[in-house]
Design an enzyme around this catalytic site. Structure first.
Site, PDB file in Angstrom:
ATOM      1  N   SER A 163     -34.883   7.267 -14.105  1.00 22.03           N
ATOM      2  CA  SER A 163     -36.300   7.535 -14.358  1.00 22.03           C
ATOM      3  C   SER A 163     -36.729   8.931 -13.902  1.00 22.03           C
ATOM      4  O   SER A 163     -37.806   9.119 -13.338  1.00 22.03           O
ATOM      5  CB  SER A 163     -37.156   6.475 -13.667  1.00 22.03           C
ATOM      6  N   GLU A 172     -37.892  34.462 -11.778  1.00 21.90           N
ATOM      7  CA  GLU A 172     -36.883  34.012 -10.812  1.00 21.90           C
ATOM      8  C   GLU A 172     -35.589  34.776 -11.025  1.00 21.90           C
ATOM      9  O   GLU A 172     -35.395  35.408 -12.076  1.00 21.90           O
ATOM     10  CB  GLU A 172     -36.633  32.505 -10.989  1.00 21.90           C
ATOM     11  N   HIS A 217     -27.152  25.998  -3.481  1.00 20.80           N
ATOM     12  CA  HIS A 217     -28.279  26.878  -3.188  1.00 20.80           C
ATOM     13  C   HIS A 217     -27.962  27.580  -1.868  1.00 20.80           C
ATOM     14  O   HIS A 217     -27.527  26.926  -0.915  1.00 20.80           O
ATOM     15  CB  HIS A 217     -29.573  26.064  -3.062  1.00 20.80           C
ATOM     16  N   HIS A 226     -26.584  21.675  -4.922  1.00 19.06           N
ATOM     17  CA  HIS A 226     -27.906  21.702  -5.548  1.00 19.06           C
ATOM     18  C   HIS A 226     -27.907  21.151  -6.968  1.00 19.06           C
ATOM     19  O   HIS A 226     -28.806  20.417  -7.360  1.00 19.06           O
ATOM     20  CB  HIS A 226     -28.384  23.154  -5.543  1.00 19.06           C
ATOM     21  N   GLU A 235     -29.347  16.037 -16.133  1.00 20.46           N
ATOM     22  CA  GLU A 235     -28.295  16.652 -15.317  1.00 20.46           C
ATOM     23  C   GLU A 235     -26.956  15.927 -15.434  1.00 20.46           C
ATOM     24  O   GLU A 235     -25.893  16.522 -15.225  1.00 20.46           O
ATOM     25  CB  GLU A 235     -28.756  16.698 -13.848  1.00 20.46           C
ATOM     26  N   ARG A 286     -25.643  27.756 -13.876  1.00 15.21           N
ATOM     27  CA  ARG A 286     -26.970  27.518 -14.462  1.00 15.21           C
ATOM     28  C   ARG A 286     -27.963  28.598 -14.069  1.00 15.21           C
ATOM     29  O   ARG A 286     -28.053  28.997 -12.903  1.00 15.21           O
ATOM     30  CB  ARG A 286     -27.489  26.167 -13.971  1.00 15.21           C
ATOM     31  N   SER A 326     -32.865  23.816 -16.122  1.00 19.45           N
ATOM     32  CA  SER A 326     -32.399  22.421 -16.184  1.00 19.45           C
ATOM     33  C   SER A 326     -33.504  21.457 -16.607  1.00 19.45           C
ATOM     34  O   SER A 326     -33.248  20.527 -17.374  1.00 19.45           O
ATOM     35  CB  SER A 326     -31.772  21.987 -14.867  1.00 19.45           C
TER      36      SER A 326
END
Ligand SMILES: Cc1cc2nc3c(=O)[nH]c(=O)nc-3n(C[C@H](O)[C@H](O)[C@H](O)COP(=O)(O)OP(=O)(O)OC[C@H]3O[C@@H](n4cnc5c(N)ncnc54)[C@H](O)[C@@H]3O)c2cc1C
Length: 524
Positions: A12, A113, A241, A349, A373, A384, A389
């Site tokens: 979900s 970013e 990360h 991550h 994912e 990525r 994502s």
């Protein structure tokens, strides 16, 4: 007990809920999720979702940025498709009630970013994912064609194997007939027969000791599809990360945004030395994978548990007004970032690989889709690009829904599937065995299959994992099922795939770095 539904959706997060909302117009949907409806990685997403929305920007630039980040392994066709559909999919989210920040003139407030050449990240403060997850959960709960079943754990997918036939991985005619679902409240296993099944189970962060992922990210979907003899790929590309808050015992790890380094924060070893410039001329502003690798190297060489992220030289007022959330979090554990450096450590991550799918999110097993994912679409390649994502999840959920709706009438329920076999299961004598194996598995993966790998480390990990695998399978055969035991079993399965695929790649590319093959093999 048996149940019959048109669509069985497992998971979900953004991917599962978007799919469910789209197909609910034609059939009955059962949405199962192993925790509460809103618990997912989606909920923790901070940065936002990438889409070309300004005049300065172009599809070509977003495509190029994605391909550069993917380091030669993206599927260009997929990247082009996703990038071009992004504005329309963002609009669909807005139509469902998702809010994004606007600037003074009422236009989307787009942020920039690492790796993006233009400002193109739509966000809602620094809690974009929470906003998306809660909005979609609201829409799902009010939809009469969607039944939500929380605390329901998908154990295994059903195929011809459950009808007593031999199923082999590269066979083209494997079909999925639904899944066995463990009701975590009653401990009953329900046989859910479905015309169409969708795995939207998210990532694998809990393979590692330190992760930004919530506890639900245990690779269940990948393990289930692998056991059902579906095709899995690119598992060696696990994104770490570089900076999560070092606070042992806290899971998930709190993310310290890269924007803090962009603002002037500096990485130092525990004796105060700056070290990034020794490895990359861009210093602390080097790309995410390089910074993560460098921190990992320094920690391993020095035997330290973390490094410092130092903001003490920055203007204290500006610092707090720009990063109030980080300031609050640090204060809560006794660190005033205006006066003390922040202890940070890289954290698992995101998984770039997973269940191989085509542009319609179809897996190698018919009647089975994988979205989000859990899937490997070709969008991310070997690394990525930030904020791609959520975008990938929303685009592929749409394609899967369209394809599933077009074919639904061709499928019927496979009534001959047997109910779950409880025989031979007894109460586990000691839960401590599961807990211990879980910790050992995470330690093996973190120490040997983390950011920097070598042939020796990978082989050692495989040998250790095999021992844990044998112990766990033994326990699984004779135990009453529990969520923890099933998750451990799945993580071992997924860890095995990461190791095997890392061993098969005789080069260093994107997120996969092996000191025995430091260069790129251009024939790959
Ligand atoms: C801290 C953090 C920050 C991030 N920031 C960004 C960002 O800014 N932008 C971006 O694009 N991406 C970001 N990401 C990545 C992105 O959030 C995820 O890749 C994306 O949300 C995955 O969505 P999903 O629907 O595939 O899976 P998830 O959102 O993880 O949902 C998976 C669902 O499957 C359920 N599930 C799992 N196994 C089972 C099972 N066996 N049975 C039943 N249910 C099961 C889970 O309970 C969960 O509901 C971030 C991730 C993290 C962790």
């Amino acid at each position: 007990m048996k149940r019959k539904v048109d669509f069985l959706v497992i998971g979900s997060g953004l991917a599962g809920m978007m799919f469910a909302l789209k197909v609910a117009k034609k059939g009955k949907v059962l949405l199962v999720t192993k925790a509460d409806l809103e618990e997912s990685s989606t909920r923790y997403a901070q940065g936002g979702i990438a889409a070309v929305l300004s005049d300065r920007d172009s599809f070509e630039k977003h495509i190029e940025d994605t391909l550069i980040s993917g380091d030669g392994l993206c599927n260009r066709e997929v990247v082009e498709m996703v990038v071009r559909e992004a504005p329309e999919k963002v609009k669909e989210l807005v139509d469902l009630g998702v809010e994004f920040d606007k600037n003074a003139s009422g236009e989307p407030d787009l942020s920039k970013e690492g790796g993006h050449s233009e400002s193109r990240i739509l966000h809602y403060k620094d809690i974009t994912g929470k906003n998306i997850e809660e909005t979609l959960a609201g829409r799902v709960r009010e939809n009469r064609n969607i039944e939500v079943w929380e605390q329901a754990f998908a154990i295994d997918l059903m195929t011809q194997h459950h009808l007593g036939r031999l199923v082999k991985r590269w066979h083209k005619d494997i079909a999925c007939y639904g899944a066995y679902i463990l009701d975590l409240k009653t401990r009953d296993v329900i046989t859910v027969l479905a015309k169409v099944t969708v795995v939207a189970t998210g990532g694998v962060g809990n393979l590692y000791q330190t992760t930004t992922n919530p506890p639900v990210a245990t690779g269940d979907g990948i393990a289930m599809v692998y056991r059902a003899k579906g095709i899995i790929e690119n598992m060696e590309f696990v994104q770490f990360h570089p900076t999560s808050l070092y606070h042992p015992g806290e899971r998930p790890s709190f993310l310290i945004t890269e924007a803090l380094r962009g603002f002037g924060a500096v990485l130092r070893t525990l004796d105060g030395e700056k070290f990034m410039h020794k490895y990359d001329p861009r210093g602390c502003l080097a790309p995410r994978d390089i910074v993560a690798r460098t921190i990992d190297t320094e920690m391993k060489v020095r035997g330290d548990d973390y490094v410092w992220l130092d903001c003490t030289h920055l203007d204290p007022e500006e610092l707090v007004s720009r990063f109030p959330n980080i300031h609050r979090k640090c204060l809560s554990i006794g660190i005033d970032m205006r006066k003390n450096p922040i202890p940070v450590v890289p954290a698992a991550h995101y998984l770039c690989g997973g269940v191989k799918v085509d542009t319609r999110a179809r897996t190698s097993i018919s009647r089975l889709y994988a979205v989000g994912e859990v899937s490997s679409t070709g969008m991310h390649g070997a690394n990525r690009l930030a904020s791609n994502s959520l975008l990938e999840a929303v685009v592929f959920a749409d394609h899967a829904a369209e394809d599933a709706l077009a074919h639904l009438d061709e499928y019927s329920w496979e009534e001959k599937i047997p109910e779950w076999d409880y025989e031979g299961t007894s109460h586990p004598e000691e839960m401590v065995l599961v807990t211990q194996d879980y910790k050992e598995m995470q330690m093996v993966m973190s120490n040997y299959v983390g950011i920097v790998r070598s042939n020796l480390r990978l082989q050692r990990a495989l040998t250790r994992l095999e021992i844990i695998y044998n112990e766990t399978e033994e326990l699984y055969k004779k135990s009453v099922l529990s969520r923890k035991l099933c998750e451990l079993r799945n993580l071992i399965n997924v860890g095995y795939l990461v190791i095997k695929m890392a061993q098969a790649r005789h080069e260093s590319r994107g997120l996969h770095y092996n000191i025995d093959y430091p260069g790129k093999n251009d024939q790959t």
